[in-house]
Design an enzyme around this catalytic site. Structure first.
Site, mmCIF file in Angstrom:
data_model
loop_
_atom_site.group_PDB
_atom_site.id
_atom_site.type_symbol
_atom_site.label_atom_id
_atom_site.label_comp_id
_atom_site.label_asym_id
_atom_site.label_seq_id
_atom_site.Cartn_x
_atom_site.Cartn_y
_atom_site.Cartn_z
ATOM 1 N N LEU A 68 0.831 -1.205 0.000
ATOM 2 C CA LEU A 68 0.000 0.000 0.000
ATOM 3 C C LEU A 68 0.863 1.251 0.000
ATOM 4 O O LEU A 68 1.967 1.253 0.548
ATOM 5 C CB LEU A 68 -0.886 0.033 1.251
ATOM 6 C CG LEU A 68 -2.097 -0.893 1.274
ATOM 7 C CD1 LEU A 68 -2.701 -0.919 2.667
ATOM 8 C CD2 LEU A 68 -3.144 -0.468 0.253
ATOM 9 N N GLU A 119 -9.412 0.695 8.731
ATOM 10 C CA GLU A 119 -9.145 -0.560 9.440
ATOM 11 C C GLU A 119 -7.763 -0.518 10.076
ATOM 12 O O GLU A 119 -6.863 0.121 9.540
ATOM 13 C CB GLU A 119 -9.139 -1.734 8.440
ATOM 14 C CG GLU A 119 -10.384 -1.862 7.605
ATOM 15 C CD GLU A 119 -10.205 -2.893 6.480
ATOM 16 O OE1 GLU A 119 -9.202 -3.645 6.494
ATOM 17 O OE2 GLU A 119 -11.080 -2.932 5.600
ATOM 18 N N LYS A 146 -4.082 -1.615 10.684
ATOM 19 C CA LYS A 146 -3.117 -2.268 9.799
ATOM 20 C C LYS A 146 -2.356 -3.290 10.650
ATOM 21 O O LYS A 146 -1.509 -2.915 11.465
ATOM 22 C CB LYS A 146 -2.166 -1.240 9.202
ATOM 23 C CG LYS A 146 -1.210 -1.827 8.200
ATOM 24 C CD LYS A 146 -0.503 -0.718 7.436
ATOM 25 C CE LYS A 146 0.382 -1.237 6.325
ATOM 26 N NZ LYS A 146 1.433 -2.127 6.759
ATOM 27 N N ASP A 151 0.128 -5.892 11.958
ATOM 28 C CA ASP A 151 1.552 -6.069 11.715
ATOM 29 C C ASP A 151 1.861 -7.561 11.721
ATOM 30 O O ASP A 151 2.332 -8.112 12.706
ATOM 31 C CB ASP A 151 2.326 -5.350 12.822
ATOM 32 C CG ASP A 151 3.769 -5.156 12.443
ATOM 33 O OD1 ASP A 151 4.122 -5.450 11.289
ATOM 34 O OD2 ASP A 151 4.537 -4.707 13.308
ATOM 35 N N TYR A 157 -9.253 -9.426 5.320
ATOM 36 C CA TYR A 157 -9.764 -8.080 5.028
ATOM 37 C C TYR A 157 -10.028 -7.773 3.564
ATOM 38 O O TYR A 157 -10.363 -6.650 3.227
ATOM 39 C CB TYR A 157 -8.823 -7.019 5.604
ATOM 40 C CG TYR A 157 -7.341 -7.262 5.300
ATOM 41 C CD1 TYR A 157 -6.856 -7.193 4.009
ATOM 42 C CD2 TYR A 157 -6.464 -7.568 6.341
ATOM 43 C CE1 TYR A 157 -5.518 -7.423 3.755
ATOM 44 C CE2 TYR A 157 -5.117 -7.779 6.086
ATOM 45 C CZ TYR A 157 -4.646 -7.720 4.794
ATOM 46 O OH TYR A 157 -3.327 -7.939 4.529
ATOM 47 N N LYS A 193 0.735 5.457 8.638
ATOM 48 C CA LYS A 193 1.712 4.822 9.534
ATOM 49 C C LYS A 193 1.799 5.613 10.832
ATOM 50 O O LYS A 193 1.905 6.844 10.810
ATOM 51 C CB LYS A 193 3.095 4.813 8.863
ATOM 52 C CG LYS A 193 3.119 4.078 7.534
ATOM 53 C CD LYS A 193 3.027 2.588 7.682
ATOM 54 C CE LYS A 193 4.372 2.015 8.023
ATOM 55 N NZ LYS A 193 4.391 0.546 7.991
ATOM 56 N N CYS A 206 37.724 23.035 19.437
ATOM 57 C CA CYS A 206 37.608 21.583 19.390
ATOM 58 C C CYS A 206 37.914 21.002 20.770
ATOM 59 O O CYS A 206 39.000 21.249 21.313
ATOM 60 C CB CYS A 206 38.565 21.020 18.347
ATOM 61 S SG CYS A 206 38.650 19.226 18.375
ATOM 62 N N CYS A 219 41.397 18.769 20.351
ATOM 63 C CA CYS A 219 42.722 19.316 20.052
ATOM 64 C C CYS A 219 42.819 20.814 20.319
ATOM 65 O O CYS A 219 43.888 21.403 20.173
ATOM 66 C CB CYS A 219 43.125 18.996 18.618
ATOM 67 S SG CYS A 219 42.252 19.970 17.389
ATOM 68 N N CYS A 275 35.914 20.665 13.544
ATOM 69 C CA CYS A 275 37.250 21.113 13.925
ATOM 70 C C CYS A 275 38.011 21.447 12.646
ATOM 71 O O CYS A 275 38.011 20.670 11.693
ATOM 72 C CB CYS A 275 37.944 19.994 14.689
ATOM 73 S SG CYS A 275 39.692 20.306 14.896
ATOM 74 N N CYS A 332 44.060 16.868 13.928
ATOM 75 C CA CYS A 332 43.150 16.583 15.047
ATOM 76 C C CYS A 332 43.038 15.055 15.217
ATOM 77 O O CYS A 332 42.673 14.344 14.268
ATOM 78 C CB CYS A 332 41.787 17.195 14.776
ATOM 79 S SG CYS A 332 40.602 16.863 16.078
HETATM 80 S S1 IVH Z 1 -5.420 -4.053 2.338
HETATM 81 C C1 IVH Z 1 -2.814 -4.190 -1.793
HETATM 82 N N1 IVH Z 1 -5.894 -4.057 4.899
HETATM 83 O O1 IVH Z 1 -0.290 -4.164 4.893
HETATM 84 C C2 IVH Z 1 -2.831 -4.791 -0.488
HETATM 85 N N2 IVH Z 1 -3.698 -4.584 4.180
HETATM 86 O O2 IVH Z 1 1.539 -2.359 3.140
HETATM 87 C C3 IVH Z 1 -4.152 -4.641 0.138
HETATM 88 N N3 IVH Z 1 -2.146 -5.134 5.983
HETATM 89 O O3 IVH Z 1 0.279 -6.028 2.038
HETATM 90 C C4 IVH Z 1 -4.012 -4.671 1.519
HETATM 91 N N4 IVH Z 1 -3.582 -4.885 7.626
HETATM 92 O O4 IVH Z 1 -0.072 -7.283 4.236
HETATM 93 C C5 IVH Z 1 -4.977 -4.237 3.942
HETATM 94 N N5 IVH Z 1 -6.473 -4.061 7.110
HETATM 95 C C6 IVH Z 1 -5.570 -4.239 6.182
HETATM 96 C C7 IVH Z 1 -4.250 -4.618 6.471
HETATM 97 C C8 IVH Z 1 -3.328 -4.766 5.443
HETATM 98 C C9 IVH Z 1 -2.337 -5.201 7.293
HETATM 99 C C10 IVH Z 1 -0.875 -5.377 5.306
HETATM 100 C C11 IVH Z 1 -0.955 -6.218 4.081
HETATM 101 C C12 IVH Z 1 -0.459 -5.351 2.966
HETATM 102 C C13 IVH Z 1 0.341 -4.354 3.693
HETATM 103 C C14 IVH Z 1 0.406 -3.073 2.905
#
Ligand code: IVH
Length: 769
Positions: free
Chosen positions: A85, A145, A147, A149, A254, A344, A438, A441, A465, A471
């Site tokens: 993304l 949603e 994201k 990890d 998702y 992010k 410095c 020296c 310096c 030095c």
């Molecule tokens: S939609 C085109 N929804 O984040 C990919 N991705 O950097 C569509 N991820 O590759 C992804 N939570 O592995 C989507 N709620 C979420 C997500 C999610 C984690 C990950 C996924 C994706 C990456 C994108």
């Protein structure tokens, strides 16, 4: 905090290399070297530099979609590529405490906010959507949603059964992990829907399961895992799937790709998530539907507080256009679909007390203020020192000893102090006074320019310096670099030995190594007076052997080793392939021409500036035009030199740096010292393969078609070694008008003599020497 290579290596390339290193560690070795926030900052910086310098996509380092392939797994091609993304992240200079709060409306008054902040990026994304779907950014129906990890996975169901589970792999082709999914119970093996469909989502290891796993690993004295995501990836790649049953791996699904479902589905993200729930999949409970990009951004920000309460890790939020019927029309870029964007989270920051500020003098002479901190836990490690970058940063944040400061890890693994918490300032505190000289020296400091590095646009250390030649930390830096593998490869001469040699006054400059008595070296104390650690005879012998070998190392290695500004190893190789000796380089006509033409082009550009033009009187303009004509003529004169010299890939910046080096006091000293030591590094066999390769040529008299510089460059460009006086070793004399004693001598010695026309035939290849 600084490396001796830093001034030479373009930071731009260094960034790409660092990214590759981090990617390899992350994807290939499953043991990350940096946190995600750190990685993203680096990545963003790299992308920004690429944009700024208009680097074409094809020339950029890309590994956005990492390759998770593991040897031994069957691979299959995804029906639709698994993309990543677009990311919306706020750069550190825009983060809270540094002037602008990421989440505040003030962000828009800050220059550069469009690209530098998450909000700017999201707004731009929405604006692009609106161009296709119409309406306004505030009308868009969006789904927000978490994201997750984790590790992305694609699941294919048919006849109500899970028939195939595949990892992302390189995005095009992934590893088949069906057995692992079934054994772990991470996703349902059976669903009510009997038509074929694909669903994508994230596998993850809940925090608690991760901690249990690590506890078991450490009890078994095995290496523990860095984070839940890597743990999950590691587990999924276990070939013995049966061991996955109790690991606790789970999933959130998702996404059902358009075109990958044999039965009809509702055309919105939100209702597709509901459908997934009905099929028995787990879908994240914290999905929000919002109207407008501002509301989506707020929803993302609000989730920051909730983040720590979840039983799993998330690294941001994903904002998606709810109407899936438009997704295909929006299409994809090379890396990501246009229907979504990832917000992010900013990197973790923690407050702690500043106990003191020490000033480090780096290997390049730069002064870096370093914060001594009350130890604090930050993104997995205990931090007790952090960079304060440079004097301007220190002054900008106005930090005082005793302050409570915010510490963050960014860019690299090195933590940094980003801001002061003003409310917690002790009443008795005083402003910090930056040293005037410095601290090592005692020499005067110099300002090495303001703001950003001219070429890379990265921030540079401003104060350094001025005593570059003597030095101690700078000498140590040069020595380390001189001895490094890519330079003269003096094994055994690492930073500790280099420091001891310099501190004890044994080595003042790199060439002192060649006079080093073995006894002095073997008696070298690497420890302290109280706890001595003697280098020893065996080590000393080995090092002396390496130093002796270095005497005959090729010119390119030597040039790299001398740490000339802007001459990294690639440039060193180029210079050594066009110049036969250090002397030749020091006197190089082609570099002189390059330097001069660089200056002229710059001057011409300034004179040609339209704005300046408007402000000139006609008389002034006339003078400028005359000057520009002179410049043009001179550039035309220099052009043949630049073309023939085989130096196409060397720019005026390098030319200037090389000339500055050899014209400096230290440069002269190095040349004299090399000669006295009898060290004569030779250019590689790569020396130009031309009609005069290996021939020694002398020029005398005046030639119509050449200046003195250009004839020299033309001959060198054809592979010749050009010398000043005729001797038995001379192969050819080029004699012009009014040739005198050299011609006589050549005739006496029976050396071939050609005029300008004769030389042309040789250069064209219709005649030879
Ligand atoms: S939609 C085109 N929804 O984040 C990919 N991705 O950097 C569509 N991820 O590759 C992804 N939570 O592995 C989507 N709620 C979420 C997500 C999610 C984690 C990950 C996924 C994706 C990456 C994108």
């Amino acid at each position: 905090f600084s490396s001796p290579n830093a001034p030479n290596a373009p930071d731009f390339t260094a960034l790409a290399l660092r990214l590759r290193e981090l990617d390899d560690a992350y994807y290939r070795d499953a043991s990350p070297l940096a946190t995600d926030a750190e990685y993203d900052l680096l990545r963003a910086e790299y992308d920004r530099l690429c944009d700024e310098q208009a680097i074409p996509e094809s020339a950029r380092y890309t590994r956005g979609v990492g390759d998770d392939h593991v040897q031994g797994f069957e691979t299959v091609v995804h029906a639709q590529r698994m993309l990543s993304l677009e990311k919306a992240a706020t750069r550190p200079e825009f983060l809270p405490g540094t002037g602008v709060d990421e989440g505040s409306e003030f962000v828009e008054s800050e220059p550069g906010w469009e690209n530098g902040t998450a909000w700017g990026r999201m707004k731009a994304w929405a604006d692009r959507l609106v161009e296709v779907v119409g309406g306004s950014g505030q009308d868009l129906s969006l789904v927000v949603e978490p994201k997750i990890d984790g590790m992305s996975v694609s699941l294919v169901y048919e006849g109500g059964q899970l028939v195939r589970a595949v990892t992302r792999g390189d995005g095009t082709r992934g590893d088949v992990v069906t057995a692992q999914i079934l054994a772990s119970g991470a996703a349902p093996s059976k669903v009510p829907e009997t038509s074929r469909f694909e669903v994508r989502g994230e596998l993850y290891l809940p925090r608690e399961a991760f901690e249990n796993l690590n506890r078991n690993l450490s009890e078994a004295s095995e290496k523990t895992l860095a984070n839940p995501r890597n743990a999950c990836a590691g587990l999924m790649k276990r070939k013995d799937a049966s061991s996955l049953a109790k690991t606790g791996i789970r999933s959130f699904l998702y996404f059902v790709p358009n075109g990958q479902h044999a039965m009809p589905l509702p055309a919105s993200q939100r209702s597709r998530l509901d459908w997934l729930v009905a099929q028995g999949f787990s879908v994240h409970p914290d999905v929000a539907s919002v109207r407008g990009i501002a509301a989506a951004y707020d929803a993302c920000r609000q989730f920051l507080d909730k983040r720590d309460t979840l039983d799993h890790e998330i690294d941001g939020m994903v904002v998606k256009l709810d109407d899936t019927s438009i997704h295909d029309e929006l299409g994809n870029t090379e890396h990501h679909p246009r229907w979504g964007i990832a917000y992010k989270f900013p990197p973790e920051r923690r407050p702690t007390r500043l106990l003191g500020i020490s000033i480090q003098v780096g290997r390049t002479g730069s002064l870096t203020p370093v914060a001594e901190l009350e130890p604090v836990q930050l993104a997995g490690t205990t931090v007790s020192r952090a960079s304060l970058h440079n004097r301007s940063h220190l002054e900008k944040i106005g930090v005082r000893v005793g302050d409570t400061v915010l510490v963050q890890k960014a860019g690299d693994i090195i933590p940094q102090v980003v801001a002061v918490v003003p409310a917690k300032r002790p009443t008795e505190s005083v402003p910090f006074e930056f040293p005037e000289v410095c601290p090592v020296c005692g020499s005067l400091l110099e300002d090495r320019g303001k703001g950003k590095d001219k070429r890379t646009k990265l921030p540079v250390q401003l104060i350094a310096c001025s005593n570059t030649d003597n030095c101690p930390p700078q000498v140590v830096g040069r020595l380390e670099h001189f001895a490094s593998r890519r330079a003269l490869d003096l094994e055994g001469l690492g930073s500790i030995v280099a420091e001891a040699l310099v501190e004890n006054g044994i080595v003042r400059d790199v060439l002192d190594l060649f006079d080093l008595p073995i006894n002095t070296l073997s008696a070298l104390n690497l420890g302290t007076e109280d706890a001595p650690r003697i280098f020893g005879e065996k080590n000393a012998t080995k090092l002396i052997e390496a130093i002796t070998r270095a005497r005959t190392a090729p010119l390119s290695k030597w040039l790299h080793a001398l740490a000339i500004q802007d001459v990294g190893d690639a440039i060193a190789i180029k210079l050594a392939s066009t110049h036969a000796t250090v002397e030749a380089l020091a006197k190089s006509a082609s570099l002189a021409a390059l330097d001069e033409s660089g200056n002229l082009i710059e001057e011409d550009e300034q004179l040609g500036n339209q704005k300046a033009k408007k402000e000139r009187s006609p008389e002034q303009q006339q003078i400028v035009d005359a000057r520009r004509a002179v410049i043009k003529a001179r550039i035309a004169e220099l052009n043949p030199i630049l073309r023939t010299a085989g130096i196409e890939e060397i720019g005026p910046i390098v030319a200037r740096s090389v000339r500055t080096f050899f014209n400096s006091h230290r440069g002269h000293e190095i040349l004299a010292r090399l000669a006295a030591l009898g060290i004569e590094p030779r250019g590689e066999s790569r020396v130009i393969d031309g009609p005069l390769s290996g021939k020694t040529v002398v020029v005398t008299g005046s030639l119509a078609g050449y200046t003195r510089d250009s004839i020299k460059a033309a001959l060198e460009g054809a592979g010749a070694k050009v010398t000043d006086s005729v001797s038995k070793k001379t192969d050819l004399l080029v004699a012009g008008e009014a040739a005198g004693s050299k011609l006589e001598k050549a005739n006496a010695l029976g050396i071939r003599v050609v005029d300008e026309a004769g030389l042309s035939r040789i250069l064209e290849g219709t005649d030879s020497v």
